[in-house]
Design a protein around this motif. Sequence first.
Motif, short mmCIF file in Angstrom:
data_model
loop_
_atom_site.label_atom_id
_atom_site.label_comp_id
_atom_site.label_asym_id
_atom_site.label_seq_id
_atom_site.Cartn_x
_atom_site.Cartn_y
_atom_site.Cartn_z
N CYS A 166 0.66 -1.16 0.09
CA CYS A 166 0.04 0.08 0.05
C CYS A 166 0.76 1.35 0.07
CB CYS A 166 -0.96 0.02 1.32
SG CYS A 166 -2.15 -1.16 1.04
N TYR A 167 2.35 1.21 -0.13
CA TYR A 167 2.87 2.40 -0.38
C TYR A 167 3.09 2.63 -1.80
CZ TYR A 167 4.62 2.17 4.22
OH TYR A 167 4.82 1.98 5.63
N SER A 193 0.18 5.13 2.70
CA SER A 193 -1.24 5.13 2.70
C SER A 193 -1.72 5.91 3.77
CB SER A 193 -1.76 3.78 2.22
OG SER A 193 -3.27 3.83 2.50
N PRO A 194 -2.59 6.49 3.56
CA PRO A 194 -3.67 7.28 4.83
C PRO A 194 -4.44 6.33 5.87
CG PRO A 194 -3.75 8.58 2.95
CD PRO A 194 -3.25 7.28 2.50
N ASP A 249 -7.65 -4.98 0.69
CA ASP A 249 -8.72 -4.38 0.24
C ASP A 249 -8.67 -2.86 0.23
OD1 ASP A 249 -9.09 -4.14 3.07
OD2 ASP A 249 -11.29 -4.39 2.95
N ALA A 250 -7.37 -2.35 0.76
CA ALA A 250 -7.23 -0.98 0.87
C ALA A 250 -6.01 -0.44 -0.05
CB ALA A 250 -6.95 -0.60 2.33
N ILE A 251 -5.66 -1.24 -1.13
CA ILE A 251 -4.64 -0.84 -1.98
C ILE A 251 -4.84 0.47 -2.65
CG2 ILE A 251 -2.91 -1.51 -3.95
CD1 ILE A 251 -3.11 -4.41 -2.71
N PRO A 252 -4.20 1.62 -2.61
CA PRO A 252 -4.68 2.84 -3.32
C PRO A 252 -4.41 2.77 -4.95
CG PRO A 252 -2.87 3.18 -1.58
CD PRO A 252 -2.82 1.86 -1.82
N SER A 253 -5.59 3.39 -5.40
CA SER A 253 -5.45 3.43 -6.88
C SER A 253 -5.02 4.96 -7.04
CB SER A 253 -6.87 3.33 -7.53
OG SER A 253 -7.06 3.46 -8.84
N VAL A 254 -4.10 5.20 -7.97
CA VAL A 254 -3.77 6.53 -8.36
C VAL A 254 -3.65 6.80 -9.74
CG1 VAL A 254 -2.03 6.39 -6.25
CG2 VAL A 254 -1.32 5.71 -8.57
N VAL A 255 -3.63 8.49 -9.67
CA VAL A 255 -3.46 8.95 -11.18
C VAL A 255 -2.60 10.26 -10.88
CG1 VAL A 255 -4.95 10.56 -12.71
CG2 VAL A 255 -5.70 8.51 -11.88
N PHE A 256 -1.57 10.43 -11.87
CA PHE A 256 -0.56 11.61 -11.62
C PHE A 256 -0.49 12.24 -12.95
CE2 PHE A 256 3.45 13.67 -12.69
CZ PHE A 256 3.70 14.47 -11.08
N VAL A 282 -8.33 5.64 -1.63
CA VAL A 282 -8.32 4.59 -0.83
C VAL A 282 -9.61 4.59 -0.03
CG1 VAL A 282 -6.82 3.71 1.15
CG2 VAL A 282 -5.78 5.62 -0.48
N LYS A 283 -10.04 3.38 -0.09
CA LYS A 283 -11.55 2.90 0.46
C LYS A 283 -12.32 4.11 0.10
CE LYS A 283 -10.58 -0.30 3.82
NZ LYS A 283 -11.49 -1.25 3.98
#
Length: 448
Positions: A389-390, A407-408, A414-421, A438-439
């Motif tokens: 989750c980093y 991750s916050p 079930d809490a792996i972040p999804s990101v867009v940069f 996240v969540k």
Amino acid sequence: DASSSGLTQNSVVPELPGFYYDSEKNRYFRLLPGHNNYNPLTKESIQYKAMECKRLRLLEEEEKQKKKTTRAGLNSSMLLQKRQLGLLSSTSYCRLVHELKVNCMQRRKIEIHSPDSSVAGTNNFKIIVADVACERIFTVNDVEHGGCKYGIINLSGLGKESLTVEMYDNLYFTNRKVLLFHSTEKSLFSLTHFSKLCLMGIAETPGCASLLPASLFSSTNPGDRPGMLCSFKISTAWSCAWCLNPQADNCFSTGLTRRVLVTNVVTGHRQTFGTSSDVLAQQFATQTPMLYNGCRSGEIFSIDVRQRNRKGQSWKAIRLFHDSAVTSIRLLEAEHYLMAADMAGKIKLWDLRTAKCVKQYKGHNNEYAILPLHVNEEEGLLTAVGQDCYTRIWSLQDAHLLRTIPSPHPSSKDAIPSVVFSSRLGGSRGVPGLLMAVKQDLYHFSYN
């Protein structure tokens, strides 16, 4: 990584099989299997506690340390001075400025409002994907009854206190698993399929590939929102990709169990290519009619989609090999290089002209998950979220790890972040930064 600090401190303490040494209490404790409910002291609980302590410590350090440096002696004034003296090209100057800004990004939670009050803040984000211009993001959210909803978030108001998400009931995605999205000027392609262990208890249920209309990303006719253009029944799918090459127009590919299926959405014609392993990652080239595939066996191969289906290995144009299952592949813009990540946590940059690995990006964490890579060539950055989750950001130029973002939320499957940069979140005049879902929460890491 989570227990490395503890091992260093306790390196002089002998290890006893079945026991754990607590440095704070200066004594050994007996370890029991993870399924034992009477004694919570297990290897799993010890590792989770160590990881959680590390995450909280990093979050606290990020709050205190506002200004960071990615490399020794690198700062804004020095970069500007070198640029004025002609020691740095404009490309190198912009790349190094992005490195500095990325390392100083500050986290801010974004409030999300929805016309449907029952949606906002109650459903977990599964995936967020930006359109080509990064003006909007497409979201997939879990819902309580086991299905999912998709939503559109306009990023033009990213500098404000809150954003509005338009959520739509997803009548076509009847399962929680959504594999991939790819946005183009014409359409948005998404693939879903039933899990073997779905809530209804039906095994081996066929899935479907659905083509969603581009009007979902259009603000011209908000009242005209067709739900789906077409749907194809496809079972046991692992990956998919939409073709942007005019030589194979209107086609998409799905990576299945031991085969690749290329489908023309207009004629319905299908081509099948047999493989020796499950295809977990795919991407079409835009300059040549080639389809690149990453397999569970660790093999990466390309297919010329103009040829007819053949048996054997003769139709494989390029073959590369990882030591573990390949989970994500990304072609760089010139299409001379391909980035690939695997389940051993390795990220490699391959030169397709020589079929050799030219760079490795160290620090990624993965053992079993299918996790995407995000390549931003204009900014010279590579971003990937690990199984721990980093979120990690590397320099494309020299594979230097620029930043590791905790991750916050506490780490879990079930809490792996999804990101867009993007350096232009919200369009051509948008703000640069990173979006993290996240969540139920959405965060914006903005340039300082």
